[in-house]
Every structure is written in structure tokens, then in C-alpha cells.
Write a protein that holds these residues in place. Sequence first.
Motif, PDB file in Angstrom:
ATOM      1  N   ASP A 235       2.498   6.866   7.552  1.00 50.28           N
ATOM      2  CA  ASP A 235       2.641   7.890   8.594  1.00 50.28           C
ATOM      3  C   ASP A 235       4.005   8.568   8.555  1.00 50.28           C
ATOM      4  O   ASP A 235       4.316   9.403   9.413  1.00 50.28           O
ATOM      5  N   GLY A 236       4.837   8.211   7.577  1.00 52.59           N
ATOM      6  CA  GLY A 236       6.148   8.827   7.418  1.00 52.59           C
ATOM      7  C   GLY A 236       7.281   8.070   8.072  1.00 52.59           C
ATOM      8  O   GLY A 236       8.452   8.410   7.856  1.00 52.59           O
ATOM      9  N   GLY A 271      -1.860  -4.982   4.216  1.00 51.18           N
ATOM     10  CA  GLY A 271      -2.898  -4.049   3.803  1.00 51.18           C
ATOM     11  C   GLY A 271      -2.443  -2.612   3.726  1.00 51.18           C
ATOM     12  O   GLY A 271      -3.142  -1.772   3.151  1.00 51.18           O
ATOM     13  N   GLU A 272      -1.281  -2.300   4.296  1.00 50.84           N
ATOM     14  CA  GLU A 272      -0.759  -0.936   4.227  1.00 50.84           C
ATOM     15  C   GLU A 272      -0.184  -0.658   2.836  1.00 50.84           C
ATOM     16  O   GLU A 272       0.301  -1.568   2.153  1.00 50.84           O
ATOM     17  N   THR A 273      -0.212   0.600   2.438  1.00 50.76           N
ATOM     18  CA  THR A 273       0.478   1.048   1.230  1.00 50.76           C
ATOM     19  C   THR A 273       1.744   1.774   1.666  1.00 50.76           C
ATOM     20  O   THR A 273       1.695   2.652   2.539  1.00 50.76           O
ATOM     21  N   ALA A 274       2.862   1.382   1.104  1.00 52.00           N
ATOM     22  CA  ALA A 274       4.149   1.943   1.519  1.00 52.00           C
ATOM     23  C   ALA A 274       4.997   2.268   0.300  1.00 52.00           C
ATOM     24  O   ALA A 274       4.745   1.787  -0.814  1.00 52.00           O
ATOM     25  N   ASP A 275       5.999   3.112   0.508  1.00 51.51           N
ATOM     26  CA  ASP A 275       6.968   3.448  -0.531  1.00 51.51           C
ATOM     27  C   ASP A 275       8.276   2.725  -0.252  1.00 51.51           C
ATOM     28  O   ASP A 275       8.725   2.670   0.896  1.00 51.51           O
ATOM     29  N   ILE A 276       8.886   2.193  -1.302  1.00 52.01           N
ATOM     30  CA  ILE A 276      10.182   1.541  -1.201  1.00 52.01           C
ATOM     31  C   ILE A 276      11.191   2.322  -2.034  1.00 52.01           C
ATOM     32  O   ILE A 276      10.966   2.556  -3.228  1.00 52.01           O
ATOM     33  N   SER A 277      12.294   2.719  -1.427  1.00 52.15           N
ATOM     34  CA  SER A 277      13.376   3.405  -2.133  1.00 52.15           C
ATOM     35  C   SER A 277      14.570   2.469  -2.243  1.00 52.15           C
ATOM     36  O   SER A 277      14.990   1.878  -1.245  1.00 52.15           O
TER      37      SER A 277
END
Length: 324
Positions: A235-236, A271-277
Motif C-alpha cells: 500500500d506504499g 503473506g504480504e509481498t514487500a520491497d526492501i531497500s
Amino acid sequence: MTCRRVVAAAALPAELRGGVVAIGNFDGVHRGHQAVLGAAHEIAEREGRPLVCLTFEPHPRTVFRPAHPVPRLTPPAVKARLLGLLGFQAVVEQPFDLEFAGHSPEDFVDRTILAELGAAHVVAGYDFRFGARRGGDARFLAERGASAGLSVTTVPAFTEEGGLVVSSSRIREDLMNGDAAAAAALLGYRWTFRGEIVHGAKLGRTLGYPTANMALAEDGLLAHGIYAVRLRRADGALHDGVASFGRRPTFDNGHALFETFLFDFSGDLYGETADISLFGFIRGEERFESVEALVERMNVDTAEARALLAGAQPLSPLDRAVAF
């Protein structure tokens, strides 16, 4: 902007034909790639044409050397997101195999570029080669496509401040050495990967550090150790944290996981898909003689990560969009 993923050149929607096409593997979408992509963007805006990127899946080097697959900096979904942030309307993920690689340069121009993509303008890097035995180059493309009105722009090699050419292989080497800052300097943004949050052994919560766990698709790409990171949910929403990537030598020395402790956060992310920086490397993975010694060091790691993230500034507009 959302970048549409197209499964092959022949499947490009009619409304995106007649566009400006940037061609390349673009693994990493680093500053050198951005020079090519930026040139295509300028031409598309000037000429009022659709903006499309043509890439190849899987990476051609992996097809030619399957025993030594290329560790991917940006798998297709991440690459598409970056291209969208750079203004691209679509990325064509052209299936690449030995049969496709054997097509003549003439066939690649006539079929893929002109017939299937309907390209009006192609933009590529200085070292672009195509067709059987890499027999085609930008000059060949321009000569072959001239009768169809195709224009071709070649972008020279991009060098960083030290005078060296920016390359995906240099970035891979930096990440393998744990040098997140050097990798970011070449990328022009903080290196980011995407993954599904999975259940782990839940050791972290027993230590007061519950973690969101991911398995990296490319286990050999990133050095094991402790990192300051930022997580972006679907969701940002952004959350700062400290992460451990490795095999937990103090406990089980098991399969590698990327385990992120999010600051000031409580909730269920399974279960969520997330981005890691990645914002910085704090230290390498260590084995501690006791759980108490490990927790003491984790407290120090957390403080260092908080300080690093608190002072972080965007490296570029792309970095701002990716990690801020």
C-alpha cells in the motif's frame, strides 16, 4: 506511472506501436542504463510517441551458460516498477532461448523491431549487439531500418565520478562484498529487492526482536550481515528497520533468510509481498557465545541503523520514489 509488462514483442498492444524503444537487458537499471532510458524518454516526449522498453528473459548470459546463471539485480517485477518510475509505459519481456538467439540480425530487425514492435525510433547503448553470433549492431540496425523510416540513437558509455564505466557486474561485486553504499552510488538509488514475508523459526520474538522474514531469490548475490533497511508495503507505507541476512550461526546455521526487525511497528505481515531497500551495511554475520551477548549486540545494531536512516537523503529523483 505503472509500466505494463508484455510477454513478447508480438503481444505489444496496438496503441503502443510506433513508439520509441529502448533496447537492453538493463539488469539493475543503474546510472549507465538510465542514460539510455533517459535519452529514449526525451525523444518520446519530443516526438509525442509511446515509450517502450525491450528486454530479454531469461538473461541471455544465463541461456548461453546455464551452469553459471547471472545473479539478477532486478528480477522482472522490480525492473518493471523502476521503468514505470522512469516514465515507461510498457516493458516487453521477450522470451530468449537458443532458437531466438540463432535468428539472423536481419530477422531481428525485420520481425521483432519493425513488424512486431512497429518501432519508429530505437535507443541503445554503445555496445549493443544482436542476432546470431552478435552479428548486428546499431549501425546495421539503422541501415536495415532506414527504408521503413526507423531512426536509431546510440548512447555512449556512462562513467562515474572516478572515470570507470558503470556496470551491473561492478554492482554485483559491491553487493557480494556487503558494500551497499558503493552499490547505491552506481545504481543512483538504494538497491531494492522484493519478496514474500514468510514464517521463520520465530527466534526473534523470543529475543524481543520479532522479524519479517524473506528468502532472497539470489542467495549468492548479497553478503551475509546486518543492514539498515527500509521496507515498503504494497500500500506504499514505509517502515525503517534493521535486518540480518544469513544463517543464524548462534542458533541453527540453517538456510539463509533476510530477517527484518521494523522499528516501532506491530502487526501481522505474513503473506504480504514487500520491497526492501538497503541503506547501509553495519557489520558481518557473527556467531555469539551466548544469547545475552547476541541481544546486546543487536541493541547496538538497532541504534546504528536508526541513526543511519535518520540522516539518509535521496540520491536522485528515482531514489526518492523508490525508498522515500
